[in-house]
Write an enzyme that holds these catalytic residues in place. Structure first.
Site, PDB file in Angstrom:
ATOM      1  N   HIS A 153     -40.882  27.432 -59.249  1.00 54.00           N
ATOM      2  CA  HIS A 153     -41.670  26.298 -59.777  1.00 54.00           C
ATOM      3  C   HIS A 153     -42.171  26.661 -61.172  1.00 54.00           C
ATOM      4  O   HIS A 153     -43.067  27.497 -61.320  1.00 54.00           O
ATOM      5  CB  HIS A 153     -42.865  25.994 -58.864  1.00 54.00           C
ATOM      6  CG  HIS A 153     -43.638  24.787 -59.303  1.00 54.00           C
ATOM      7  ND1 HIS A 153     -43.959  23.760 -58.445  1.00 54.00           N
ATOM      8  CD2 HIS A 153     -44.135  24.417 -60.499  1.00 54.00           C
ATOM      9  CE1 HIS A 153     -44.626  22.820 -59.098  1.00 54.00           C
ATOM     10  NE2 HIS A 153     -44.753  23.209 -60.356  1.00 54.00           N
TER      11      HIS A 153
ATOM     12  N   ASN B  83     -41.401  17.069 -65.551  1.00 56.83           N
ATOM     13  CA  ASN B  83     -42.458  16.152 -66.014  1.00 56.83           C
ATOM     14  C   ASN B  83     -42.624  16.181 -67.531  1.00 56.83           C
ATOM     15  O   ASN B  83     -43.690  16.454 -68.057  1.00 56.83           O
ATOM     16  CB  ASN B  83     -43.791  16.444 -65.310  1.00 56.83           C
ATOM     17  CG  ASN B  83     -44.336  17.844 -65.569  1.00 56.83           C
ATOM     18  OD1 ASN B  83     -43.577  18.770 -65.825  1.00 56.83           O
ATOM     19  ND2 ASN B  83     -45.638  18.002 -65.489  1.00 56.83           N
TER      20      ASN B  83
ATOM     21  N   LYS C 220     -38.354  15.889 -57.574  1.00 57.14           N
ATOM     22  CA  LYS C 220     -39.782  16.195 -57.521  1.00 57.14           C
ATOM     23  C   LYS C 220     -40.568  14.929 -57.267  1.00 57.14           C
ATOM     24  O   LYS C 220     -40.408  13.939 -57.980  1.00 57.14           O
ATOM     25  CB  LYS C 220     -40.223  16.823 -58.859  1.00 57.14           C
ATOM     26  CG  LYS C 220     -41.719  17.074 -58.987  1.00 57.14           C
ATOM     27  CD  LYS C 220     -42.180  18.218 -58.094  1.00 57.14           C
ATOM     28  CE  LYS C 220     -43.708  18.347 -58.131  1.00 57.14           C
ATOM     29  NZ  LYS C 220     -44.169  19.541 -58.815  1.00 57.14           N
TER      30      LYS C 220
ATOM     31  N   HIS D 197     -47.027  24.740 -54.687  1.00 54.60           N
ATOM     32  CA  HIS D 197     -48.327  25.319 -55.067  1.00 54.60           C
ATOM     33  C   HIS D 197     -49.443  24.976 -54.074  1.00 54.60           C
ATOM     34  O   HIS D 197     -50.433  24.338 -54.418  1.00 54.60           O
ATOM     35  CB  HIS D 197     -48.733  24.939 -56.495  1.00 54.60           C
ATOM     36  CG  HIS D 197     -48.515  23.499 -56.892  1.00 54.60           C
ATOM     37  ND1 HIS D 197     -48.989  22.445 -56.157  1.00 54.60           N
ATOM     38  CD2 HIS D 197     -47.872  22.953 -57.952  1.00 54.60           C
ATOM     39  CE1 HIS D 197     -48.653  21.317 -56.753  1.00 54.60           C
ATOM     40  NE2 HIS D 197     -47.967  21.597 -57.839  1.00 54.60           N
TER      41      HIS D 197
ATOM     42  N   ASP E  37     -45.729  28.012 -61.110  1.00 54.39           N
ATOM     43  CA  ASP E  37     -46.329  26.824 -61.724  1.00 54.39           C
ATOM     44  C   ASP E  37     -46.886  27.163 -63.104  1.00 54.39           C
ATOM     45  O   ASP E  37     -47.868  26.557 -63.543  1.00 54.39           O
ATOM     46  CB  ASP E  37     -47.411  26.202 -60.834  1.00 54.39           C
ATOM     47  CG  ASP E  37     -47.713  24.756 -61.227  1.00 54.39           C
ATOM     48  OD1 ASP E  37     -46.927  24.156 -61.985  1.00 54.39           O
ATOM     49  OD2 ASP E  37     -48.747  24.228 -60.784  1.00 54.39           O
TER      50      ASP E  37
ATOM     51  N   HIS F  24     -49.838  24.797 -72.012  1.00 54.48           N
ATOM     52  CA  HIS F  24     -50.452  23.778 -72.879  1.00 54.48           C
ATOM     53  C   HIS F  24     -51.038  24.532 -74.069  1.00 54.48           C
ATOM     54  O   HIS F  24     -51.599  25.630 -73.885  1.00 54.48           O
ATOM     55  CB  HIS F  24     -51.611  23.064 -72.172  1.00 54.48           C
ATOM     56  CG  HIS F  24     -51.186  22.203 -71.023  1.00 54.48           C
ATOM     57  ND1 HIS F  24     -50.720  20.923 -71.193  1.00 54.48           N
ATOM     58  CD2 HIS F  24     -51.175  22.433 -69.694  1.00 54.48           C
ATOM     59  CE1 HIS F  24     -50.428  20.402 -69.995  1.00 54.48           C
ATOM     60  NE2 HIS F  24     -50.687  21.298 -69.069  1.00 54.48           N
TER      61      HIS F  24
ATOM     62  N   ALA G 180     -54.596  20.383 -67.466  1.00 43.53           N
ATOM     63  CA  ALA G 180     -54.477  21.244 -66.277  1.00 43.53           C
ATOM     64  C   ALA G 180     -53.253  22.135 -66.419  1.00 43.53           C
ATOM     65  O   ALA G 180     -52.175  21.661 -66.768  1.00 43.53           O
ATOM     66  CB  ALA G 180     -54.333  20.386 -65.031  1.00 43.53           C
TER      67      ALA G 180
HETATM   68  O1  DOR Z   1     -51.934  22.406 -63.405  1.00 44.16           O
HETATM   69  C1  DOR Z   1     -50.891  21.759 -63.437  1.00 44.16           C
HETATM   70  N1  DOR Z   1     -50.165  21.643 -64.572  1.00 44.16           N
HETATM   71  N2  DOR Z   1     -50.484  21.159 -62.336  1.00 44.16           N
HETATM   72  C2  DOR Z   1     -49.447  20.322 -62.336  1.00 44.16           C
HETATM   73  O2  DOR Z   1     -49.145  19.792 -61.308  1.00 44.16           O
HETATM   74  C3  DOR Z   1     -48.714  20.009 -63.579  1.00 44.16           C
HETATM   75  C4  DOR Z   1     -48.862  21.085 -64.549  1.00 44.16           C
HETATM   76  C5  DOR Z   1     -48.416  20.680 -65.952  1.00 44.16           C
HETATM   77  O3  DOR Z   1     -47.333  20.141 -66.094  1.00 44.16           O
HETATM   78  O4  DOR Z   1     -49.173  20.937 -66.890  1.00 44.16           O
HETATM   79 ZN    ZN Z   2     -46.186  22.303 -61.568  1.00 38.28          ZN
END
Ligand code: DOR
Ligand code: ZN
Length: 347
Positions: free
Chosen positions: A18, A46, A103, A178, A251, A255, A267
């Site tokens: 992931h 995404n 997904k 996750h 995961d 960012h 997030a």
């Molecule tokens: O913390 C996260 N960041 N959770 C997610 O489900 C998506 C991910 C992101 O793409 O930044």
């Molecule tokens: Zn994720």
């Protein structure tokens, strides 16, 4: 560190089941970090706009491969983003181009999930096709109802979505991504062989206090959010149990620093530069280093029906400081534990 700890730890090369790598210049900044550790990674779709078709997944895979440093073997495993409008025959096209999964983002659950599924019934035709093709459904297991407390959204998902979904598609392979709670760990433990789960390093190492330690700590904010200590302990138990239903999925979700250190911070924890080291730390703290290889290198490929890797990596017991900041396209990014010392290091 315990006196009995070995000076090195050699494992079959792990995979990351992931991962987020984004696109463009940002992607070029983060792909080498994962490729240095893992042989393969499941690439989350995404993007904005999301990767919803097999054709887009082929093009995205090409861009990722182009970002892998010369001489490094790394295979991106592609996942398509499920929407209310995904046609049933997209499953066959996905399978044909080598994608391994779709997904499920409940609409609004997390970063770039607005195109996600509003009502699971709208996806039933394509889910049937996926079940037939043996494609995996990776689920972001949180309900999105703003009435539901953010700490309870995973539990509500099990009752409201996952249980009915499995009743309707008993042979659909589902990875509960996750997982963050003892209830999810228990649910997966008791489920049949069609269900697996990934666990991130941050959910093994931290509870929700980490987000508020001496002030708001945006780099510990991810979704699903960190939970109470009892949940962390249950996840450690699951990951170190030797059960093949639980496997590694970082995961890692990069960012730019300025978008996390923000009035509405994004997030995601960026763990790719030290992912296997963080897992080693968590397993060592549980006295279960001998269980790391199964979790990191065997159970994921076994679940996905792919061959295990044959080469090996070595972790050495050696202090090193995770960089506080790294380039991220035009911006910079702060990895989880940036500026802090880790005691395992990938050689
Ligand atoms: O913390 C996260 N960041 N959770 C997610 O489900 C998506 C991910 C992101 O793409 O930044
Ligand atoms: Zn994720």
């Amino acid at each position: 560190m315990t006196d009995t700890a070995p000076a090195t730890l050699t494992l079959t090369r792990p995979d990351d089941w992931h991962l987020h790598v984004r696109d463009g210049a940002a992607m070029a900044s983060v792909v080498p970090a994962t490729a240095a550790q893992f042989a393969r990674a499941i690439i989350m779709p995404n993007l904005r706009p999301p990767i919803t078709t097999a054709e887009q997944a082929v093009a995205y895979r090409d861009r990722i491969r182009a970002a892998v440093p010369a001489g490094v073997a790394f295979e991106p495993l592609m996942v398509l983003y499920l929407t209310d409008n995904t046609p049933a025959d997209e499953a066959a096209r996905a399978k044909a181009m080598g994608a391994v999964a779709f997904k499920l983002y409940p609409a609004g659950a997390t970063t770039n999930s607005d195109a996600g599924v509003t009502d699971l019934r709208k996806t039933y035709k394509v889910l049937e096709a996926m079940q037939r093709e043996g494609l995996v459904l990776c689920v972001h297991g949180e309900v999105t109802d703003s009435e539901v407390d953010v700490f309870d959204r995973e539990n509500a998902f099990i009752d409201d979505k996952l249980i009915p979904l499995r009743r309707d598609f008993p042979e659909l392979k589902i990875v509960f991504e996750h997982i963050t709670t003892k209830e999810a760990a228990q649910y997966v433990t008791e489920a049949d062989r069609f269900v697996g789960a990934t666990i991130t390093p941050q959910h093994l190492l931290y509870n929700r206090n980490a987000i508020f330690m001496g002030g708001v700590r945006p780099h510990y904010y991810c979704l699903p959010i960190l939970k109470r200590e009892e949940h962390r302990l249950a996840l450690v138990q699951a990951a170190t149990s030797g059960s093949p239903k639980f496997f590694l999925g970082t995961d890692s979700a990069p960012h730019a620093s300025h978008l996390k250190e923000h009035s509405s911070g994004c997030a995601g924890c960026y763990t790719a530069p030290c992912a296997i080291e963080l897992y080693a730390e968590a397993f060592e703290a549980a006295g279960a280093l001998d269980k790391l290889e199964g979790f990191a290198s065997f159970f994921g490929p076994d679940y996905y029906g792919l061959p295990r890797n044959t080469d090996r990596i070595t972790l050495a017991r050696e202090d090193w400081v995770v960089p506080e900041s790294l380039p991220f396209g035009e911006a910079v990014i702060r990895p989880l534990r940036g500026g802090e010392t880790l005691r395992w290091r990938l050689r």
